[in-house]
Design an enzyme around this catalytic site. Structure first.
Site, PDB file in Angstrom:
ATOM      1  N   ASP A 162      46.558  22.193  16.224  1.00  0.00           N
ATOM      2  CA  ASP A 162      47.641  21.759  17.098  1.00  0.00           C
ATOM      3  C   ASP A 162      49.001  22.129  16.502  1.00  0.00           C
ATOM      4  OD1 ASP A 162      48.629  20.158  19.396  1.00  0.00           O
ATOM      5  OD2 ASP A 162      49.380  18.840  17.815  1.00  0.00           O
ATOM      6  N   GLU A 186      47.198  26.871  18.141  1.00  0.00           N
ATOM      7  CA  GLU A 186      47.980  26.620  19.352  1.00  0.00           C
ATOM      8  C   GLU A 186      49.339  27.291  19.180  1.00  0.00           C
ATOM      9  OE1 GLU A 186      49.985  23.112  22.077  1.00  0.00           O
ATOM     10  OE2 GLU A 186      49.803  22.861  19.913  1.00  0.00           O
TER      11      GLU A 186
END
Length: 636
Positions: free
Chosen positions: A344, A381
């Site tokens: 993330d 990401e």
């Protein structure tokens, strides 16, 4: 040099005019037979030139150690429609650039780079690239991934016995999702990991083979990106034992299971952070950014509940990654055996002011994952330009929002009919209320296919072929609007799904897209799966996804083929995916248009979409159908 003005034929096609193929090279096995070169190796590379093109000589230019070097190519073979030229490139550096110089009968030349043909000098950053760093795991190239937001996917019977946490607003499964406002992270539907295990047959029918879970650690939100610990699975999801059961169920089917880790921040309830704020001498203090004067701390985008991690800390690197019992390693081992991590906010990890640890962190995490399990995936990401973060010994790939999602949205968006006429509403969403792309002001812009191709080529050209094909292509996620809301109807969603499975890269399906679920933004798209209301499912969309995914798994060219553009006009994209043993031709139309005649294509049988077979006419051209919206595939 005296380059003459040339325009790629596929950009000038008009009704009644025949389209011809252009010289081509990409990094696939058709053009680069050695897919995993070693440092110091000499690698043959091939460029394909249509037999009728005015190309009398070909040179390859590489830049070993930063110095340009030219080598003359020779004709490797001639086929009925093409001349194949071959040259050698020395893999002198971990990332070795090369391009082709195509010279015509007048002595003028054009460059062929990963960005396409150019009749003027262009910078090296768009050159083709050979990479010697250890390759991504082999399974990732063939995967079809299904993304699950655990709170909204499915509840097991055990979930009914769990009390809602103090931060939560308990919701019935049919309670509408609030897309904006302070309640959005607090709505709690109670989906759990055993619920996911009970619904794997649905994934099997769809045809996916990899499950990606958004975070599963304890937190104080439904999205769980504000982890309170990395040491255990959230008891609300069933705890550690439930993850082990789900992993067993997934792996028993021969599938893969991916986790989601936040390397940029923790939650403010994380035990590292609570220790850091309670004692300025605590060892945890160095894991975060604290102002020595005010005691204030850095957080993700100013969100106070997400304090930012300081990767300048050796202790953070030890706890997070390198220690034998680190969080990164623990969940990759039995009994959980995760097959890798989606990282993330990888784009911000290690970046803060003068601190620039991102590439160190990427290399560290990849090294630890590979050391723990050699076939582990590390996927980043990234919501904007990711090209500077790949092609090293770090992330295997990225979530390709900017190089795939955004251009597909802008081309197929609701209201992008010829002439710009926009219907009043589609699926309950007015054209004026179209969602934006990851926060970009003004909503999704309408663009024609020329801009779509240019956008895709721009980002793809800055990466090695390897990084590109191991990146995730997606039509939406838990952080974006739903594809059905963007495009407005099932027909255009089918075109989008066709591009998802037919373009290079790893396709990712966000749970519920295959049923036609809607949502105008990230929070609003996190819709509970309507298991108990099958009458609301778009069965036609499910059938389309199922057939397209089956074709991707059945056709090697859709997984391992190159990408050769054939024709582009405002409403049409036509491209080839080719391997040394065969290929597939794809036609995507957002609206009906005029037939396109293409010279140089072989015969082909339709395998999706119902169009007639391709049969060359007496003049050697084939005519592609003009109806739309439509997505068609032919095996050629």
């Amino acid at each position: 040099m005296s380059p003459r003005r040339t325009v790629s034929p596929d950009r000038t096609a008009v009704p009644g005019r025949t389209v011809s193929l252009s010289p081509h090279h990409d990094g696939s096995a058709t053009y680069v037979p050695e897919q995993e070169p070693a440092l110091g190796q000499t690698v043959p590379v091939l460029v394909r030139v249509p037999a009728g093109a005015d190309v009398r000589a070909v040179h390859v230019r590489s830049t070993p150690d930063g110095e340009p070097r030219f080598a003359e190519a020779v004709v490797d073979r001639r086929t009925g429609a093409d001349v194949w030229w071959r040259a050698d490139v020395e893999v002198r550096n971990p990332v070795s650039n090369y391009r082709f110089m195509l010279t015509d009968a007048r002595g003028d030349y054009r460059w062929l780079t990963a960005a396409g043909l150019a009749d003027h000098d262009v910078p090296d950053h768009g050159d083709f690239k050979l990479v010697t760093h250890a390759p991504p795991p082999a399974w990732a190239r063939d995967a079809v991934i299904y993304q699950i937001f655990p709170d909204r996917f499915a509840r097991s019977a055990a979930a009914d016995g769990r009390a809602a946490p103090d931060w939560a607003v308990p919701c019935d499964w049919d309670t509408p999702v609030v897309g904006r406002g302070p309640q959005t992270p607090r709505q709690f539907y109670g989906g759990d990991l055993d619920g996911i295990a009970e619904r794997l047959d649905h994934l099997d029918r769809l045809g996916v083979d990899t499950v990606y879970l958004t975070p599963i650690f304890p937190a104080r939100s439904n999205h769980r990106y504000d982890a309170a610990s990395f040491d255990t699975v959230d008891p609300l999801l069933g705890g550690d034992a439930a993850l082990a059961r789900l992993a067993d169920a997934v792996h028993a089917r021969g599938w893969r299971l991916l986790g989601d880790i936040t390397s940029n921040h923790t939650g403010d309830a994380h035990h590292w952070f609570t220790a850091a704020v309670s004692d300025v001498t605590a060892p945890e203090r160095e894991l975060y950014y604290f102002d020595a004067g005010t005691g204030d701390y850095e957080s993700w985008n100013g969100v106070r509940s997400l304090p930012k991690l300081n990767w300048g800390s050796a202790e953070l690197r030890r706890r997070f990654a390198t220690a034998e019992d680190s969080l990164l390693r623990r969940w990759l081992r039995p009994p959980y055996s995760l097959d890798g991590w989606r990282v993330d906010v990888a784009n911000m990890t290690g970046r803060r002011g003068a601190d620039a640890y991102t590439h160190e962190v990427a290399r560290l995490l990849r090294g630890v994952v590979a050391e723990t399990r050699s076939d582990g995936l590390v996927l980043a990401e990234h919501g904007h330009d990711h090209t500077g973060d790949l092609d090293r010994d770090g992330w295997h790939g990225t979530m390709n929002y900017v190089g795939f999602t955004d251009p597909v949205w802008s081309w197929l968006r609701h209201g992008s009919e010829p002439g710009g006429a926009a219907p009043a509403a589609a699926d309950g969403v007015a054209a004026a209320a179209l969602p934006n792309f990851l926060g970009t002001p003004g909503g999704v812009r309408r663009r024609d296919a020329h801009a779509v191709r240019a956008t895709m080529d721009s980002y793809r050209s800055l990466l090695s072929w390897r990084s590109y094909v191991h990146s995730w292509q997606l039509l939406g996620s838990h952080d974006s609007a739903r594809i059905r809301t963007v495009v407005g109807d099932a027909a255009r969603q089918e075109v989008a799904a066709g591009l998802l499975v037919a373009m290079p890269g790893t396709p990712v399906v966000f749970a519920g897209d295959e049923l036609g679920l809607t949502g105008t933004n990230g929070e609003g798209s996190r819709t509970p799966m309507p298991w108990h209301r099958p009458d609301t499912w778009d069965v036609g969309t499910f059938a389309a996804y199922r057939r397209l995914i089956a074709l991707r798994r059945a056709e090697p060219a859709l997984r391992h083929g190159g990408l050769r553009w054939v024709h582009v006009d405002a409403d049409t994209l036509v491209f080839l995916r080719e391997t040394p043993t065969g290929g597939v031709l794809a036609l995507a139309r957002r609206a009906a248009g005029v037939p396109v005649r293409v010279a140089g294509l072989p015969a082909g049988e339709n395998v999706y979409g119902g169009a007639p077979a391709l049969r060359p006419a007496a003049d050697g051209t084939v005519t592609l159908p003009a109806d739309g919206p439509t997505f068609q595939l032919w095996r050629v």
